[in-house]
Design a protein around this motif. Structure first.
Motif, PDB file in Angstrom:
ATOM      1  N   SER A   1     -12.904  -4.119   4.979  1.00 50.97           N
ATOM      2  CA  SER A   1     -11.625  -4.613   5.795  1.00 50.97           C
ATOM      3  C   SER A   1     -10.760  -3.543   5.837  1.00 50.97           C
ATOM      4  N   PRO A   2     -10.255  -3.484   7.221  1.00 51.88           N
ATOM      5  CA  PRO A   2      -9.134  -2.644   7.271  1.00 51.88           C
ATOM      6  C   PRO A   2      -7.710  -2.911   6.594  1.00 51.88           C
ATOM      7  N   GLY A   3      -7.645  -4.059   5.969  1.00 55.12           N
ATOM      8  CA  GLY A   3      -6.608  -4.464   5.612  1.00 55.12           C
ATOM      9  C   GLY A   3      -5.923  -5.668   6.013  1.00 55.12           C
ATOM     10  N   GLY A   4      -4.561  -6.140   5.969  1.00 58.53           N
ATOM     11  CA  GLY A   4      -3.934  -6.954   6.636  1.00 58.53           C
ATOM     12  C   GLY A   4      -2.899  -7.649   5.632  1.00 58.53           C
ATOM     13  N   ASP A   5      -2.746  -8.838   5.334  1.00 66.51           N
ATOM     14  CA  ASP A   5      -1.902  -9.920   4.810  1.00 66.51           C
ATOM     15  C   ASP A   5      -1.735  -9.227   3.361  1.00 66.51           C
ATOM     16  N   LEU A   6      -0.769  -8.379   2.724  1.00 67.99           N
ATOM     17  CA  LEU A   6      -0.656  -8.138   1.314  1.00 67.99           C
ATOM     18  C   LEU A   6      -0.676  -9.171   0.386  1.00 67.99           C
ATOM     19  N   ALA A   7       0.428 -10.179   0.478  1.00 61.20           N
ATOM     20  CA  ALA A   7       0.192 -11.318  -0.160  1.00 61.20           C
ATOM     21  C   ALA A   7      -1.088 -12.167  -0.491  1.00 61.20           C
ATOM     22  N   GLN A   8      -1.786 -12.310   0.789  1.00 53.52           N
ATOM     23  CA  GLN A   8      -2.857 -13.063   0.698  1.00 53.52           C
ATOM     24  C   GLN A   8      -3.870 -12.270   0.033  1.00 53.52           C
ATOM     25  N   ALA A   9      -4.090 -10.834   0.211  1.00 47.92           N
ATOM     26  CA  ALA A   9      -5.044 -10.072  -0.677  1.00 47.92           C
ATOM     27  C   ALA A   9      -4.833 -10.083  -2.035  1.00 47.92           C
TER      28      ALA A   9
ATOM     29  N   PRO B   1     -22.584   2.000   2.510  1.00 46.28           N
ATOM     30  CA  PRO B   1     -21.033   2.029   2.550  1.00 46.28           C
ATOM     31  C   PRO B   1     -20.505   1.508   3.747  1.00 46.28           C
ATOM     32  N   SER B   2     -19.106   1.327   3.355  1.00 46.27           N
ATOM     33  CA  SER B   2     -18.009   0.947   4.329  1.00 46.27           C
ATOM     34  C   SER B   2     -16.819   1.317   3.615  1.00 46.27           C
ATOM     35  N   HIS B   3     -15.881   0.706   4.435  1.00 43.04           N
ATOM     36  CA  HIS B   3     -14.487   1.232   3.843  1.00 43.04           C
ATOM     37  C   HIS B   3     -13.734  -0.273   3.413  1.00 43.04           C
ATOM     38  N   CYS B   4     -12.501   0.252   2.600  1.00 41.37           N
ATOM     39  CA  CYS B   4     -11.664  -1.014   2.136  1.00 41.37           C
ATOM     40  C   CYS B   4     -10.171  -0.336   2.294  1.00 41.37           C
ATOM     41  N   ALA B   5      -9.375  -0.658   3.013  1.00 41.99           N
ATOM     42  CA  ALA B   5      -7.866  -0.004   3.227  1.00 41.99           C
ATOM     43  C   ALA B   5      -6.875  -0.907   3.109  1.00 41.99           C
ATOM     44  N   SER B   6      -5.591  -0.131   2.830  1.00 44.07           N
ATOM     45  CA  SER B   6      -4.207  -0.951   2.885  1.00 44.07           C
ATOM     46  C   SER B   6      -4.592  -2.197   1.908  1.00 44.07           C
ATOM     47  N   ALA B   7      -4.300  -3.519   2.412  1.00 43.12           N
ATOM     48  CA  ALA B   7      -4.209  -4.947   1.627  1.00 43.12           C
ATOM     49  C   ALA B   7      -5.512  -5.026   0.849  1.00 43.12           C
ATOM     50  N   CYS B   8      -6.795  -4.773   1.514  1.00 45.26           N
ATOM     51  CA  CYS B   8      -8.003  -4.860   1.035  1.00 45.26           C
ATOM     52  C   CYS B   8      -7.961  -4.371  -0.225  1.00 45.26           C
ATOM     53  N   VAL B   9      -7.435  -3.171  -0.715  1.00 45.22           N
ATOM     54  CA  VAL B   9      -7.634  -2.477  -1.969  1.00 45.22           C
ATOM     55  C   VAL B   9      -7.221  -3.485  -3.087  1.00 45.22           C
ATOM     56  N   PHE B  10      -6.080  -4.300  -2.640  1.00 44.99           N
ATOM     57  CA  PHE B  10      -5.562  -4.988  -3.563  1.00 44.99           C
ATOM     58  C   PHE B  10      -6.560  -6.327  -4.013  1.00 44.99           C
TER      59      PHE B  10
ATOM     60  N   GLY C   1      -8.830   3.122   0.726  1.00 44.35           N
ATOM     61  CA  GLY C   1      -7.634   3.589   1.455  1.00 44.35           C
ATOM     62  C   GLY C   1      -6.590   3.298   1.141  1.00 44.35           C
ATOM     63  N   VAL C   2      -5.224   3.724   0.900  1.00 43.34           N
ATOM     64  CA  VAL C   2      -4.082   3.418   0.365  1.00 43.34           C
ATOM     65  C   VAL C   2      -3.064   3.961   1.294  1.00 43.34           C
ATOM     66  N   HIS C   3      -1.826   3.345   1.623  1.00 44.69           N
ATOM     67  CA  HIS C   3      -0.876   3.860   2.404  1.00 44.69           C
ATOM     68  C   HIS C   3       0.761   3.251   2.135  1.00 44.69           C
ATOM     69  N   ARG C   4       1.643   3.681   2.130  1.00 49.13           N
ATOM     70  CA  ARG C   4       3.033   3.341   2.138  1.00 49.13           C
ATOM     71  C   ARG C   4       3.411   1.963   2.734  1.00 49.13           C
ATOM     72  N   PHE C   5       3.593   0.773   2.235  1.00 51.32           N
ATOM     73  CA  PHE C   5       3.706  -0.303   2.763  1.00 51.32           C
ATOM     74  C   PHE C   5       5.140  -0.369   3.594  1.00 51.32           C
ATOM     75  N   VAL C   6       5.112  -1.092   4.569  1.00 55.33           N
ATOM     76  CA  VAL C   6       6.533  -1.152   5.590  1.00 55.33           C
ATOM     77  C   VAL C   6       7.083  -2.757   5.446  1.00 55.33           C
ATOM     78  N   SER C   7       8.389  -2.665   5.118  1.00 52.11           N
ATOM     79  CA  SER C   7       8.870  -3.883   4.945  1.00 52.11           C
ATOM     80  C   SER C   7       9.328  -4.390   6.413  1.00 52.11           C
ATOM     81  N   ASN C   8       9.192  -5.775   6.521  1.00 46.05           N
ATOM     82  CA  ASN C   8       9.811  -6.372   7.912  1.00 46.05           C
ATOM     83  C   ASN C   8      10.990  -7.111   7.672  1.00 46.05           C
ATOM     84  N   ALA C   9      11.683  -6.939   6.646  1.00 46.81           N
ATOM     85  CA  ALA C   9      13.099  -7.372   6.492  1.00 46.81           C
ATOM     86  C   ALA C   9      13.888  -6.728   7.410  1.00 46.81           C
ATOM     87  N   ALA C  10      15.167  -7.346   7.584  1.00 42.79           N
ATOM     88  CA  ALA C  10      16.248  -6.603   8.287  1.00 42.79           C
ATOM     89  C   ALA C  10      16.944  -5.294   7.361  1.00 42.79           C
TER      90      ALA C  10
END
Length: 268
Positions: free
Chosen positions: A138-146, A173-182, A199-208
């Motif tokens: 998986s390339p990732g996606g929703d952090l809370a769901q992961a 072999p394949s890849h698991c990045a971002s939310a998938c890692v959780f 793969g990991v990266h800095r998460f981005v907030s959607n808040a104001a």
């Protein structure tokens, strides 16, 4: 003509005259007329209908507002209409040097707004037992769901690995990045498939803007708590996440050092 005393017990009883009218009926003694009863029943029935319509109308309006929100529509779409993840069950997945084959639920795709509920259903259908594998790509996606998926994996005592499976049942072999890692971190055992990448990266907030700092702090705290619970070195993991806004692919040694991979497999 002489009047006789009635209290003497003698003579004739006194006849009531027009001045001797019966006392008026009290409200409690008065029986309502049939027409009045019917009128009261009609009003009661009408009030009940009006109250019912108001309750149903208010509920429907609120439900429409809830469903019309983008996040709500994304949830329902992902759960019922267009699943973001796909799955397959492999009764004998070959992970190489484990010495025997294991049942595996193979999932791939982006983690969507309702993936945790979808994933629970797939696990129930798969009838996996502790020690079986969730194989993910998986390339990732929703952090809370992961995170919820990772909790479910751990509750079932399942292992995790990153990869896909070929027609012969061999894991590739394949890849698991971002939310998938959780989600991967939820494995009771976390296999390192040679050639697969995390793969990991800095998460981005959607808040104001004025809530972005507090939202970042809250999410970081949740991440630290979750990773610690799963036995991952949370400080090393968050440090690797914070290093870049782009995907940082972890080498096997890095993933081993932070205990993200607990059981590296040998290349075949």
């Amino acid at each position: 003509m002489t009047l006789r005393d009635d209290q003497s017990g003698h003579g004739e009883a006194r006849r009531p005259g027009p001045w001797d009218r019966p006392p008026p009926l009290q409200a409690a003694d008065r029986r309502p007329r049939p027409s009045e009863l019917m009128s009261e029943r009609k009003w009661t029935s009408r009030l009940s209908v009006i109250a019912f319509v108001l309750i149903v109308g208010t509920t429907l309006i609120q439900a429409f507002k809830d469903v019309s929100r983008p996040e709500a529509w994304a949830y329902w779409k992902d759960l019922y209409f267009s699943h973001s993840l796909t799955s397959a069950l492999a009764s004998e997945a070959d992970l190489g040097d484990l010495g025997h084959r294991r049942s595996a639920l193979v999932i791939s795709g982006e983690i969507g707004a309702a993936s945790a509920s979808w994933f629970r259903d797939r696990l129930d259908e798969a009838h996996l037992v502790p020690g079986d594998v969730v194989l993910m790509s998986s390339p990732g996606g929703d952090l809370a769901q992961a995170v919820i998926m990772g909790e479910v994996i751990r509750a079932h005592g399942l292992a995790t690995a990153v990869g896909v499976i070929d027609g012969a049942g061999k894991v590739k072999p394949s890849h698991c990045a971002s939310a998938c890692v959780f989600a991967f971190a939820g494995g009771a055992t976390r296999f390192g498939v040679p050639g697969s990448r995390l793969g990991v990266h800095r998460f981005v907030s959607n808040a104001a803007d004025h809530d972005a700092v507090s939202d970042t702090q809250r999410t970081t705290g949740q991440i630290l708590g979750y990773l610690t619970k799963m036995g991952v070195s949370s400080s090393s993991f968050v440090e690797a996440m914070s290093a870049s806004g782009d995907i940082r692919w972890l080498g096997t040694q890095d993933a081993r050092a932070m205990n993200l991979i607990t059981d590296p497999l040998r290349a075949q």
